[in-house]
Design an enzyme around this catalytic site. Structure first.
Site, short mmCIF file in Angstrom:
data_model
loop_
_atom_site.label_atom_id
_atom_site.label_comp_id
_atom_site.label_asym_id
_atom_site.label_seq_id
_atom_site.Cartn_x
_atom_site.Cartn_y
_atom_site.Cartn_z
N ALA A 51 10.56 -2.88 5.43
CA ALA A 51 10.64 -1.61 6.19
C ALA A 51 10.62 -0.42 5.23
CB ALA A 51 11.88 -1.58 7.08
N ASP B 290 -2.20 -2.26 10.20
CA ASP B 290 -2.24 -2.19 8.73
C ASP B 290 -2.80 -3.46 8.09
OD1 ASP B 290 -1.21 0.32 8.59
OD2 ASP B 290 0.83 -0.29 8.06
N LYS C 7 0.84 -1.21 0.00
CA LYS C 7 0.00 0.00 0.00
C LYS C 7 0.87 1.24 0.00
CE LYS C 7 0.93 1.23 4.44
NZ LYS C 7 1.72 2.40 4.83
N MET D 28 5.41 0.39 3.14
CA MET D 28 4.38 -0.14 2.24
C MET D 28 3.64 -1.33 2.84
SD MET D 28 6.00 0.26 -1.55
CE MET D 28 4.39 -0.05 -2.29
N GLY E 197 4.63 -4.21 4.08
CA GLY E 197 5.03 -5.53 3.56
C GLY E 197 4.81 -6.66 4.56
N GLY E 198 5.22 -6.46 5.79
CA GLY E 198 5.04 -7.50 6.82
C GLY E 198 3.55 -7.73 7.06
N SER E 199 2.80 -6.64 7.12
CA SER E 199 1.35 -6.75 7.33
C SER E 199 0.71 -7.48 6.17
CB SER E 199 0.73 -5.35 7.44
OG SER E 199 1.32 -4.64 8.48
N ALA E 200 1.18 -7.23 4.94
CA ALA E 200 0.63 -7.90 3.76
C ALA E 200 0.85 -9.42 3.89
CB ALA E 200 1.30 -7.37 2.50
P1 ATP Z 1 4.42 -0.34 7.76
O1 ATP Z 1 4.25 0.34 6.43
O2 ATP Z 1 3.24 -1.26 8.13
O3 ATP Z 1 4.82 0.54 8.88
P2 ATP Z 1 6.86 -1.35 6.70
O4 ATP Z 1 6.42 -1.73 5.32
O5 ATP Z 1 7.59 -0.06 6.85
O6 ATP Z 1 5.61 -1.39 7.64
P3 ATP Z 1 7.72 -4.05 7.07
O7 ATP Z 1 8.23 -4.43 5.73
O8 ATP Z 1 6.38 -4.57 7.47
O9 ATP Z 1 7.76 -2.47 7.28
O10 ATP Z 1 8.87 -4.51 8.08
C1 ATP Z 1 9.08 -3.94 9.34
C2 ATP Z 1 9.90 -4.93 10.17
O11 ATP Z 1 9.05 -6.03 10.47
C3 ATP Z 1 11.09 -5.51 9.44
O12 ATP Z 1 12.25 -4.82 9.78
C4 ATP Z 1 11.13 -6.97 9.90
O13 ATP Z 1 12.11 -7.19 10.88
C5 ATP Z 1 9.78 -7.25 10.52
N1 ATP Z 1 8.97 -8.26 9.81
C6 ATP Z 1 8.23 -9.19 10.38
N2 ATP Z 1 7.62 -9.96 9.48
C7 ATP Z 1 7.99 -9.53 8.27
C8 ATP Z 1 7.67 -9.93 6.94
N3 ATP Z 1 6.86 -10.97 6.68
N4 ATP Z 1 8.21 -9.22 5.92
C9 ATP Z 1 9.03 -8.17 6.20
N5 ATP Z 1 9.36 -7.77 7.42
C10 ATP Z 1 8.85 -8.42 8.47
#
Ligand code: ATP
Length: 301
Positions: free
Chosen positions: A98, A138, A12, A101, A103-106
């Site tokens: 991180a 998210d 997102k 976008m 990614g972890g939530s997706a």
């Molecule tokens: P948001 O936009 O929801 O704040 P983000 O996209 O900035 O999140 P994510 O990619 O979700 O960040 O990753 C944040 C942290 O979560 C990473 O540094 C990682 O250690 C942890 N994490 C846990 N599960 C996952 C996953 N499936 N994919 C990526 N990171 C993950």
């Protein structure tokens, strides 16, 4: 029952992210508008004898244990629906880690949808969103997709009338920003200021309902942008380059560091990709479209 299910789940961007004052519980009230874009992770879930095993093709480090949000989603689904077998979860990552976008939530949202399908649980989409919200703010939107308002902590979502499709150009960073540290920096920069309750902008909603890309470009806002730029000053340069090359608007997505530029049409998006790539200030530039649907089963349904 099929032996494995693959779900495609989009990342997102936030078209608006308004952040209220720091509350006593350490959180902030949010008023945000999410849009799902065509950059996808794929989650494949299958049964194994016991435990939860995560594998990934990601070259970057993501946790493969209980810290992975997909693991937590599998754990909660096993418990709620008395699933006794083990689960193997393969994560094919395209969404930056991180990157602001979700990614972890997706991956968590995709895992919930995949388990529902693998075990024929017959859950409704809003039930899966509710389960997701127990794990992270998210997650419900990654299941719903499209364009939606998020209030509360961003987890109370309501769809938004959005006409047409938008051409986005994403400037991806090679290293991420941690969401808690961006909020902390935001609080530091706002010290002593009177911060009001956040609300969703009327001009943004109007632009979406008219399918007016120019008006949407002007209405993009993100209260976390100053904090993300303070922690990663190169983001200011990237924003300047995109806007100089005629983007209708440019914004740091969520807590960053991904920067999203809105283009007028497909050719304009291609020009922006070339301009940003050749500027040398950003490594990886991609073109995506939004809105796209949320987590969907693509094989094994
Ligand atoms: P948001 O936009 O929801 O704040 P983000 O996209 O900035 O999140 P994510 O990619 O979700 O960040 O990753 C944040 C942290 O979560 C990473 O540094 C990682 O250690 C942890 N994490 C846990 N599960 C996952 C996953 N499936 N994919 C990526 N990171 C993950």
């Amino acid at each position: 029952m099929t032996s494995e299910v693959t779900v495609r789940v989009p990342g997102k961007i936030n078209l608006q992210l308004s952040v209220g004052p720091l509350q006593r519980d350490g959180y902030h009230e949010l008023a945000t508008v999410f849009q799902s874009v065509s950059l996808f992770d794929e989650i494949t879930v299958s049964e194994i004898d016991k435990g939860i095993e995560i594998t990934t093709d990601s070259k970057s480090n993501i946790p493969l244990d209980k810290e992975n949000l997909a693991y937590k989603a599998a754990e909660i689904m096993k418990k709620k629906f008395d699933i006794e077998t083990g689960l193997a979860i393969k994560i094919k990552k395209e969404i930056p880690i991180a990157g602001g976008m979700a990614g972890g939530s997706a991956d968590a949202g995709g895992t919930i949808v995949a388990i529902d399908s693998l075990f024929s649980l017959g859950l409704k989409r809003d039930e899966m969103e509710r389960i997701g919200s127990e794990l992270g703010a998210d997650i419900p939107f990654t299941i719903a997709g499209g364009t939606a308002i998020g209030t509360g902590r961003g987890d109370q979502i309501a769809p938004v009338l959005s006409r047409g499709s938008y051409n986005w150009v994403l400037a991806l960073s090679s290293s991420g920003l941690s969401t808690p540290s961006v909020y902390k920096e935001c609080d530091r920069l706002r010290e002593g200021l009177d911060i009001s309750k956040p609300f969703v902008s009327d001009s943004l909603l109007q632009a979406l309902s008219h399918g007016d890309a120019k008006a949407l470009g002007k209405a993009l806002t993100n209260d976390l942008q100053p904090a993300a730029c303070s922690l990663k000053p190169a983001l200011r340069l990237i924003l300047d380059v995109g806007l100089d090359y005629g983007a209708l608007g440019g914004i740091v997505s969520g807590s960053g560091p991904t920067v999203a530029f809105l283009a007028e049409h497909e050719d304009h998006a291609l020009d922006l990709v070339v301009a940003l790539t050749s500027s040398g200030v950003v490594g990886n530039v991609i073109r995506v479209a939004g809105p796209v649907p949320g987590a969907r089963v693509i094989t094994g349904a």
